[in-house]
Design an enzyme around this catalytic site. Structure first.
Site, PDB file in Angstrom:
ATOM      1  CB  CYS A 142      -0.946  -0.014   1.200  1.00 39.36           C
ATOM      2  SG  CYS A 142      -2.098   1.383   1.196  1.00 39.36           S
ATOM      3  CB  CYS A 145      -0.870   2.583   3.809  1.00 41.46           C
ATOM      4  SG  CYS A 145      -2.374   2.019   3.049  1.00 41.46           S
ATOM      5  CG  ASP A 146       2.886   1.237   4.691  1.00 40.13           C
ATOM      6  OD1 ASP A 146       2.353   1.807   5.667  1.00 40.13           O
ATOM      7  OD2 ASP A 146       2.729   0.024   4.465  1.00 40.13           O
TER       8      ASP A 146
HETATM    9  C1  LIG Z   1       0.397  -3.597   4.486  1.00 34.85           C
HETATM   10  C2  LIG Z   1      -0.814  -2.715   4.553  1.00 34.85           C
HETATM   11  C3  LIG Z   1      -0.721  -1.497   5.227  1.00 34.85           C
HETATM   12  C4  LIG Z   1      -1.833  -0.680   5.289  1.00 34.85           C
HETATM   13  N1  LIG Z   1      -1.704   0.501   5.959  1.00 34.85           N
HETATM   14  C5  LIG Z   1      -2.771   1.331   6.021  1.00 34.85           C
HETATM   15  C6  LIG Z   1      -2.656   2.593   6.693  1.00 34.85           C
HETATM   16  O1  LIG Z   1      -1.598   2.947   7.215  1.00 34.85           O
HETATM   17  N2  LIG Z   1      -3.762   3.367   6.711  1.00 34.85           N
HETATM   18  C7  LIG Z   1      -4.947   3.031   6.117  1.00 34.85           C
HETATM   19  O2  LIG Z   1      -5.923   3.773   6.188  1.00 34.85           O
HETATM   20  N3  LIG Z   1      -5.077   1.845   5.474  1.00 34.85           N
HETATM   21  C8  LIG Z   1      -4.020   0.999   5.411  1.00 34.85           C
HETATM   22  N4  LIG Z   1      -4.124  -0.180   4.735  1.00 34.85           N
HETATM   23  C9  LIG Z   1      -5.403  -0.498   4.074  1.00 34.85           C
HETATM   24  C10 LIG Z   1      -6.401  -0.992   5.117  1.00 34.85           C
HETATM   25  O3  LIG Z   1      -5.806  -2.013   5.877  1.00 34.85           O
HETATM   26  C11 LIG Z   1      -7.664  -1.507   4.442  1.00 34.85           C
HETATM   27  O4  LIG Z   1      -8.203  -0.510   3.596  1.00 34.85           O
HETATM   28  C12 LIG Z   1      -8.704  -1.853   5.502  1.00 34.85           C
HETATM   29  O5  LIG Z   1      -8.185  -2.792   6.428  1.00 34.85           O
HETATM   30  C13 LIG Z   1      -9.964  -2.442   4.867  1.00 34.85           C
HETATM   31  O6  LIG Z   1     -10.834  -2.768   5.894  1.00 34.85           O
HETATM   32  P1  LIG Z   1     -12.005  -3.836   5.735  1.00 34.85           P
HETATM   33  O7  LIG Z   1     -12.676  -3.851   7.055  1.00 34.85           O
HETATM   34  O8  LIG Z   1     -12.784  -3.531   4.532  1.00 34.85           O
HETATM   35  O9  LIG Z   1     -11.303  -5.220   5.428  1.00 34.85           O
HETATM   36  P2  LIG Z   1     -10.054  -6.008   6.002  1.00 34.85           P
HETATM   37  O10 LIG Z   1      -9.203  -5.196   6.888  1.00 34.85           O
HETATM   38  O11 LIG Z   1      -9.455  -6.637   4.800  1.00 34.85           O
HETATM   39  O12 LIG Z   1     -10.741  -7.152   6.892  1.00 34.85           O
HETATM   40  C14 LIG Z   1     -11.459  -8.170   6.306  1.00 34.85           C
HETATM   41  C15 LIG Z   1     -11.950  -9.095   7.392  1.00 34.85           C
HETATM   42  O13 LIG Z   1     -12.831 -10.050   6.826  1.00 34.85           O
HETATM   43  C16 LIG Z   1     -12.541 -11.322   7.379  1.00 34.85           C
HETATM   44  N5  LIG Z   1     -13.050 -12.344   6.455  1.00 34.85           N
HETATM   45  C17 LIG Z   1     -12.714 -12.588   5.165  1.00 34.85           C
HETATM   46  N6  LIG Z   1     -13.425 -13.617   4.675  1.00 34.85           N
HETATM   47  C18 LIG Z   1     -14.235 -14.036   5.688  1.00 34.85           C
HETATM   48  C19 LIG Z   1     -15.208 -15.067   5.822  1.00 34.85           C
HETATM   49  N7  LIG Z   1     -15.499 -15.884   4.808  1.00 34.85           N
HETATM   50  N8  LIG Z   1     -15.842 -15.202   7.007  1.00 34.85           N
HETATM   51  C20 LIG Z   1     -15.581 -14.369   8.051  1.00 34.85           C
HETATM   52  N9  LIG Z   1     -14.674 -13.382   7.967  1.00 34.85           N
HETATM   53  C21 LIG Z   1     -14.012 -13.213   6.812  1.00 34.85           C
HETATM   54  C22 LIG Z   1     -11.053 -11.327   7.595  1.00 34.85           C
HETATM   55  O14 LIG Z   1     -10.680 -12.293   8.560  1.00 34.85           O
HETATM   56  C23 LIG Z   1     -10.860  -9.891   8.103  1.00 34.85           C
HETATM   57  O15 LIG Z   1     -11.090  -9.835   9.483  1.00 34.85           O
HETATM   58  C24 LIG Z   1      -3.052  -1.058   4.673  1.00 34.85           C
HETATM   59  C25 LIG Z   1      -3.150  -2.282   4.014  1.00 34.85           C
HETATM   60  C26 LIG Z   1      -2.052  -3.111   3.960  1.00 34.85           C
HETATM   61  C27 LIG Z   1      -2.166  -4.440   3.257  1.00 34.85           C
END
Ligand SMILES: Cc1cc2nc3c(=O)[nH]c(=O)nc-3n(C[C@H](O)[C@H](O)[C@H](O)COP(=O)(O)OP(=O)(O)OC[C@H]3O[C@@H](n4cnc5c(N)ncnc54)[C@H](O)[C@@H]3O)c2cc1C
Length: 317
Positions: A142, A145-146
């Site tokens: 990302c 992000c980083d």
């Molecule tokens: C390395 C990295 C660094 C990042 N740094 C930043 C940052 O500094 N600032 C920022 O704003 N964003 C950052 N991001 C982006 C941010 O992490 C994502 O935009 C955010 O986490 C998305 O949130 P979400 O809740 O949509 O999904 P996710 O965080 O992807 O969570 C998805 C969830 O769904 C669950 N899940 C999946 N399939 C199933 C299933 N079948 N049954 C039950 N549960 C399931 C998983 O276990 C997980 O808990 C970063 C991303 C990465 C990869």
């Protein structure tokens, strides 16, 4: 299983990232008694990063896992039941007010009037051992992000699509030099994006080039690149490596049940979190390939809970 033994919920939340927890906070405070299943990555993608500097409310920044524990505590404070478990199958009702059936871990069925899908998307990596070892130590998926942590430094980015091109130009604004590795002899990005990359003086595009190894022990110190035509290897000094080869939305179990785009992202209606089925809502990265940030995921989690609460109200009327 007899129908009377099946747990019946007002609100089921699938996924425990920023979208799921924000939906849980709002749903719990609206007396929807939400139950959340965390999936295989409790806390979501932010648990794979060390420092989150751009989430409002943390002036000193916060590490990703700590932030997610705090979100969990906030959701639990209002009564959210957080359970470890994977949704492994779904059978959604097409009728307004119908029960949506969700199977957990292939063995438990729960029925819910509303389901909030917050299953996120998974960043793709190259799969090299050195890349995996240095994730969080200079290897990131990302740039937005980083990238800031590498300002004024030399970095590299892998990828050839629109996102990679966009992230390369983003990095070029804050970093000293950006080396862009493109596997083929052309970029997949749109012509407009290609021109932006080519016209940015501190981006060097290396065609027919792949990562051979990420160099460094605890943190990234360099990159060994290999030309896939000549097999010639070249080392460059960098402190950050950004992988921009795409994401996979976690939507396999919803195929055939919910509308998705070609890449598998769930489609929500207009400015809402509503999917094509009544009572089923989607939020966070699973329905957003544009912004993919914790704050946008959290915002859409709030929307999903409010939409779900309003839907339940219409059932009672
Ligand atoms: C390395 C990295 C660094 C990042 N740094 C930043 C940052 O500094 N600032 C920022 O704003 N964003 C950052 N991001 C982006 C941010 O992490 C994502 O935009 C955010 O986490 C998305 O949130 P979400 O809740 O949509 O999904 P996710 O965080 O992807 O969570 C998805 C969830 O769904 C669950 N899940 C999946 N399939 C199933 C299933 N079948 N049954 C039950 N549960 C399931 C998983 O276990 C997980 O808990 C970063 C991303 C990465 C990869």
């Amino acid at each position: 299983m007899s129908d009377t033994t099946i747990e019946k919920l007002k609100c089921l939340i699938i996924g425990s990232g920023p979208a799921g927890y924000t939906a849980a906070i709002y749903a719990a405070r609206a007396d929807m008694n939400p139950v959340m299943y965390t999936g295989m990555e409790p806390g979501g993608q932010l648990t794979t990063t060390t420092e989150v500097d751009n989430f409002p409310g943390y002036p000193e920044g916060i590490d990703g896992p700590t932030m997610m524990v705090q979100l969990q505590q906030q959701a639990e404070r209002f009564g959210t039941k957080v359970r470890i478990g994977m949704a492994t199958a779904v059978e959604f009702s097409h009728d307004k007010g119908g029960w949506h059936k969700v199977t957990i871990d292939n063995n438990t069925e729960v029925h819910a009037k509303t389901v909030i899908i917050a299953t996120g998307a998974t960043a793709k990596y190259l799969g090299l051992p050195s890349e995996q070892r240095l994730r969080g130590g200079g290897v990131s998926a990302c740039a937005v992000c980083d990238g800031f942590f590498y300002r004024g430094q030399d970095v590299a980015i892998v990828g050839a699509g629109d996102t990679a091109a966009e992230e390369a130009t983003y990095l070029a604004n804050i970093c000293k030099n950006v080396t862009m590795l493109v596997r083929k002899d052309y970029m997949r990005a749109s012509k407009a994006m290609q021109h932006r990359v080519e016209n940015t003086p501190n981006i060097t595009v290396m065609y027919n080039t792949e990562v051979d190894e990420v160099l460094g022990d605890q943190v990234v110190e360099g990159l060994r690149m290999v030309n896939n035509q000549t097999k010639e290897k070249t080392d460059i000094a960098i402190t950050g490596l950004f992988i921009a080869i795409g994401h996979k939305p976690n939507t396999d179990i919803f195929k055939g049940q919910l509308d998705m785009d070609d890449a598998g992202y769930l489609i929500t209606m207009g400015k809402t979190a509503k999917t094509n089925l009544p009572g089923v809502f989607a939020c966070g990265d699973v329905q957003d390939k544009e912004y993919r940030q914790a704050i946008t995921a959290a915002g859409s989690g709030c929307m999903a809970a409010l939409d779900a609460e309003r839907y339940l109200t219409t059932l009672e009327a």
